[in-house]
Design a protein around this motif. Structure first.
Motif, PDB file in Angstrom:
ATOM      1  N   UNK A 187       0.826  -1.212   0.000  1.00 24.39           N
ATOM      2  CA  UNK A 187       0.000   0.000   0.000  1.00 24.39           C
ATOM      3  C   UNK A 187       0.859   1.261   0.000  1.00 24.39           C
ATOM      4  N   UNK A 188       1.918   1.275   0.792  1.00 26.62           N
ATOM      5  CA  UNK A 188       2.804   2.436   0.827  1.00 26.62           C
ATOM      6  C   UNK A 188       3.521   2.630  -0.511  1.00 26.62           C
ATOM      7  N   UNK A 189       3.923   1.536  -1.125  1.00 25.88           N
ATOM      8  CA  UNK A 189       4.581   1.635  -2.432  1.00 25.88           C
ATOM      9  C   UNK A 189       3.622   2.153  -3.492  1.00 25.88           C
ATOM     10  N   UNK A 190       2.388   1.690  -3.447  1.00 27.34           N
ATOM     11  CA  UNK A 190       1.388   2.166  -4.410  1.00 27.34           C
ATOM     12  C   UNK A 190       1.102   3.654  -4.208  1.00 27.34           C
ATOM     13  N   UNK A 209       3.203   5.850  -2.966  1.00 30.29           N
ATOM     14  CA  UNK A 209       4.385   6.576  -3.437  1.00 30.29           C
ATOM     15  C   UNK A 209       4.385   6.677  -4.960  1.00 30.29           C
ATOM     16  N   UNK A 210       4.032   5.593  -5.634  1.00 28.32           N
ATOM     17  CA  UNK A 210       3.984   5.611  -7.096  1.00 28.32           C
ATOM     18  C   UNK A 210       2.926   6.589  -7.595  1.00 28.32           C
ATOM     19  N   UNK A 211       1.756   6.597  -6.944  1.00 25.44           N
ATOM     20  CA  UNK A 211       0.703   7.526  -7.338  1.00 25.44           C
ATOM     21  C   UNK A 211       1.117   8.977  -7.112  1.00 25.44           C
ATOM     22  N   UNK A 212       1.824   9.238  -6.004  1.00 28.67           N
ATOM     23  CA  UNK A 212       2.295  10.601  -5.755  1.00 28.67           C
ATOM     24  C   UNK A 212       3.323  11.022  -6.793  1.00 28.67           C
ATOM     25  N   UNK A 213       4.206  10.125  -7.180  1.00 24.85           N
ATOM     26  CA  UNK A 213       5.184  10.436  -8.218  1.00 24.85           C
ATOM     27  C   UNK A 213       4.492  10.786  -9.525  1.00 24.85           C
ATOM     28  N   UNK A 214       3.467  10.006  -9.858  1.00 26.56           N
ATOM     29  CA  UNK A 214       2.727  10.268 -11.102  1.00 26.56           C
ATOM     30  C   UNK A 214       1.937  11.572 -11.010  1.00 26.56           C
ATOM     31  N   UNK A 215       1.407  11.884  -9.836  1.00 29.86           N
ATOM     32  CA  UNK A 215       0.684  13.143  -9.665  1.00 29.86           C
ATOM     33  C   UNK A 215       1.601  14.336  -9.824  1.00 29.86           C
ATOM     34  N   UNK A 216       2.784  14.268  -9.230  1.00 32.58           N
ATOM     35  CA  UNK A 216       3.746  15.352  -9.346  1.00 32.58           C
ATOM     36  C   UNK A 216       4.174  15.543 -10.795  1.00 32.58           C
ATOM     37  N   UNK A 217       4.387  14.442 -11.482  1.00 35.81           N
ATOM     38  CA  UNK A 217       4.795  14.513 -12.885  1.00 35.81           C
ATOM     39  C   UNK A 217       3.676  15.121 -13.754  1.00 35.81           C
TER      40      UNK A 217
END
Length: 55
Positions: A40-43, A45-53
């Motif tokens: 869940x934490x990895x997912x 983090x991945x979603x936050x990275x995609x949001x920032x991008x």
């Protein structure tokens, strides 16, 4: 059939990124609760990275 092709692109690509960048291939040595938390934490983090991008 088209839905399965899209799932292959979206979901399997995401799983590959999580395994490669967040080291989820080593998760088998943990108990179920810790493994769930890490996934869940990895997912997140991945979603936050995609949001920032995207912004």
């Amino acid at each position: 059939m088209k839905v399965m092709r899209l799932r292959k692109i979206w979901a399997e690509g995401t799983f590959a990124v999580l395994k490669r960048e967040h080291k989820l291939n080593k998760i088998q040595n943990r108990d179920l609760q810790k493994a769930t938390e890490e996934c869940l934490l990895s997912a997140k983090a991945l979603n936050l990275k995609r949001l920032v991008k995207a912004v």
